[in-house]
Scaffold this active site. Structure first.
Site, PDB file in Angstrom:
ATOM      1  NE  ARG A  33      -3.066  -0.423   3.333  1.00  0.00           N
ATOM      2  CZ  ARG A  33      -3.976  -0.135   4.256  1.00  0.00           C
ATOM      3  NH1 ARG A  33      -5.189   0.193   3.885  1.00  0.00           N
ATOM      4  NH2 ARG A  33      -3.680  -0.178   5.543  1.00  0.00           N
ATOM      5  CG  ASP A  34       3.510   4.305   1.649  1.00  0.00           C
ATOM      6  OD1 ASP A  34       3.118   5.065   0.731  1.00  0.00           O
ATOM      7  OD2 ASP A  34       4.080   4.716   2.671  1.00  0.00           O
ATOM      8  CG  LEU A  35       4.931  -0.902  -3.403  1.00  0.00           C
ATOM      9  CD1 LEU A  35       4.567  -1.858  -4.535  1.00  0.00           C
ATOM     10  CD2 LEU A  35       6.256  -1.318  -2.769  1.00  0.00           C
TER      11      LEU A  35
END
Lengths: 282, 403
Positions: A133-135
């Site tokens: 969810r936070d690439l």
């Protein structure tokens, strides 16, 4: 601010503890353990302990060559407060966002390696039932040997666990510019491995074009949101690998149904798109 | 891709004749046009031919008041229910059980679930879809369940609505989806956004490995073969070759007063009134309008037998059967083993038809409002959008030969 002296008392096995970074969720410090450089992450008491526990469990159960392995984790008292902590190997190198600032359009071989690493990482996350969810470039490290690492599982979604984001919350957890539209809109049912593929698509698009496709010409966050949810990205032409352009476009599609449905499908397309390309000289 | 026969007014004899000739196919019965006794009798008769029979519940609007439609128990129950009542198990059962009884009577393989016309596609509409599907799986008696997706004109022009349906459908436990799209015009559509969205919708459903039947279709929807659609359903009058919601409100027959006979020229994808065939003969291009033998229609032979077309007693039944026979042949010709092949077939079809239509027009032979001229670019644009939106996945996830 965390007191280094207190940390020395709490972590007697660590030497040379020095601050490295600080976010809303954690303190990140550099240290030496058994003559090896390590990173010590101390979670702030303000962070949801359940979220922190999930991050830990997620990384522990993850079997991925591109994510630093946890050397030690647990809870210890720092000062007078119990704190969750993690110790990982320190990766000497630079983050990809620093690289992009220095060289907005890196050489194609590096972008191809990045693409392959991120997609393989996504495949490993999916196999473990995780959505990172936070690439984003800030969560990618290039070490001195050229290896690419994915870090920071701070907002990881564990697919078989109850969501911690309130359903009635208008916005989910995301980094603007890289988070998928379904994350932005908190459409929980849609958030799966395809959301990470969106982020990979944006990172690759940015790397291949030399500019961020949603921030180009604006710094207004609402305009960026409108761009992400309201229109497809402009056609991306990669002269050396035309199929790569269409793969990146589909990865970054605002609709999950138009992206590859699994990282494995994306990897197949990547292999097809890059067949015969010279990947040396990054 | 195959053709199914969409029942409308006066379809029984056409169906018997065509199915006898074809020996296979599929039929979608219309409660608006058949009473309960006819549904069972005709449905059973067709089933005995080994042909797939589906019943379109036609529960598109609560206030529809067509008398024959309202005579059916399922529709009557539907009319009496508010949408909120349909959300209850009892409300849904009231509507579904009569349909399950029909299916049992005619030994149908599947039950088509009622689906309200989405005006617009909303969370409530999507929720009702899921609820009805879940209920139908309990009430179907082991028969397959086919979901209905009926989308109003305004939502059809909204790409987000298409994707919302595709996204929700990932959770639907159905063997097939029966798609109905309300169009901005009575027949051929020249709005590329509408057609592109239709292809985005049906291809999205196909990529979930669901069978897709596109109802109330005409030859413009041959392009659905490029979306890997399994079947299009079409019929005789225009109100079954498109989806006019008004027909479910009208009390009596409206079609028979419109007595113009149209000849469908499959090579130009256009239809022509008989006087224009007369013109074509006079200017020496009638031969170009003769249907290729391979399409399997023998119904138009009298028009090309040497006698002046205007002097031939060629009537609506011939025109209807000719249209459906040609469409069946074209459906088969549009089936492909890959997305790239399907696209090529479509572009070849459009290019070839545009050339024939232009040649005929140059000689004064025109199709009036049934001329495909305004739609060639519409279809090309829709195909381009399909390729852009889903080309990557369709290329890799194409199923079978699309037939």
């Amino acid at each position: 601010m965390i007191e280094i002296e207190e940390l020395r008392r709490s972590f007697p096995g660590l030497q040379s503890i020095t601050p490295l970074a600080e976010s809303g969720q954690r303190h990140v410090l550099r240290a030496v353990r058994d003559n090896q450089p390590v990173v010590l992450k101390i979670l702030k008491p303000t962070q949801d302990p359940e979220l922190a526990r999930r991050e830990l469990e997620a990384i522990v159960r993850l079997d991925c060559d591109y994510v630093p392995r946890i050397l030690e984790s647990g809870t210890t008292t720092v000062g007078s407060t119990a704190r969750l902590y993690v110790i990982e190997p320190y990766i000497q190198g630079e983050s990809y966002d620093v690289r992009l600032r220095r060289e907005p359009q890196p050489p194609l071989p590096l972008v191809l390696d990045l693409a392959e690493t991120l997609l393989k990482g996504c495949a490993d996350f999916a196999a473990s039932g995780l959505v990172h969810r936070d690439l984003k470039p800030g969560n990618i490290l290039l070490d001195e040997g050229g290896k690419i690492w994915i870090i920071d599982f701070g907002i990881v979604r564990v697919l078989d666990a109850v969501s911690l984001t309130p359903t009635n919350q208008q916005f989910g957890k995301f980094t603007l510019g890289y988070g998928a539209p379904e994350q932005m809109r908190n459409l929980k049912r849609q958030i799966d491995c395809r959301s990470d593929l969106f982020s990979v698509g944006v990172i690759l698009y940015e790397s291949l074009c030399g500019y961020h496709p949603y921030y180009q010409g604006t710094s207004d966050p609402f305009e960026v949101m409108r761009r992400i949810t309201g229109a497809d990205l402009p056609e991306l032409e990669v002269r050396e690998a035309p199929l790569l352009g269409s793969l990146v476009m589909s990865l970054a599609s605002r609709f999950p149904s138009r992206r590859p449905q699994t990282p494995a499908q994306a990897l197949d397309r990547f292999a097809e798109a890059t067949r015969g390309l010279n990947r040396g000289g990054r | 891709m195959r053709l199914m026969l969409q029942f409308g007014h006066g379809m029984i004899e056409h169906t018997r004749a065509l199915l006898r000739e074809w020996g296979d196919g599929g039929v979608i019965l219309s409660p608006r046009d058949l009473d309960a006794e006819q549904i069972i009798r005709v449905g059973s008769e067709i089933r005995r031919l080994g042909v797939e029979v589906l019943i379109d519940p036609q529960c598109f609007a609560h206030d529809a008041d067509h008398s024959r439609l309202a005579s059916h128990a399922h529709f009557n129950a539907f009319r009496k229910c508010t949408t909120n009542q349909l959300f209850t198990p009892d409300g849904a059962r009231e509507v579904l059980r009569p349909l399950a009884r029909y299916a049992t009577e005619i030994d149908a393989e599947a039950i088509v679930i009622p689906g309200l016309l989405a005006r617009p596609v909303s969370d409530e509409w999507l929720g009702l879809q899921s609820h009805m599907i879940n209920m139908a799986n309990n009430e179907s008696g082991g028969r397959k369940v086919i979901g209905t997706v009926a989308v109003g004109e305004e939502s059809m022009c909204n790409e987000e609505s298409m994707e919302a349906i595709v996204d929700a459908a990932e959770e639907w436990n159905v063997s097939a989806v029966y798609v109905i799209a309300e169009a901005p015009s009575e027949y051929l559509v020249d709005d590329p956004v509408w057609l592109a969205n239709l292809l985005v919708l049906v291809s999205g459903l196909k990529l979930q490995r669901k069978r897709v039947i596109l109802g109330y279709a005409n030859h413009q929807m041959l392009c659905a073969a490029a979306a890997n659609v399994d079947a299009i359903a079409s019929g005789t009058w225009l109100n079954v070759r498109g989806f006019p919601i008004d027909k479910f409100y009208q009390p009596a027959e409206d079609e028979e007063s419109r007595r113009t006979t149209w000849y469908y020229c499959p090579q130009s994808l256009s239809e022509y009134k008989i006087p224009y065939l007369e013109i074509a003969k006079r200017v020496g291009v009638l031969g170009r309008m003769r249907p290729p033998v391979g399409l399997g229609s023998r119904y138009a032979e009298p028009l090309f037998g040497g006698v002046s077309p205007g002097a031939v007693n060629w009537r609506e039944p011939d025109a209807f059967r000719h249209y459906l026979a040609c469409l069946r042949g074209q459906c088969s010709e549009c089936s492909a083993a890959s997305f790239q092949e399907a696209l090529k077939i479509q572009h070849d079809l459009l290019d070839g038809a545009a050339a024939v239509a232009a040649a005929l027009t140059a000689k004064g032979v025109r199709g009036d409002y049934r001329d495909f001229g305004k739609c060639f670019d519409t279809n090309r644009a829709a195909l381009a959008v399909l390729q852009h939106a889903r080309g990557g996945r369709l290329t890799r996830e194409w199923q079978g030969d699309g037939s």
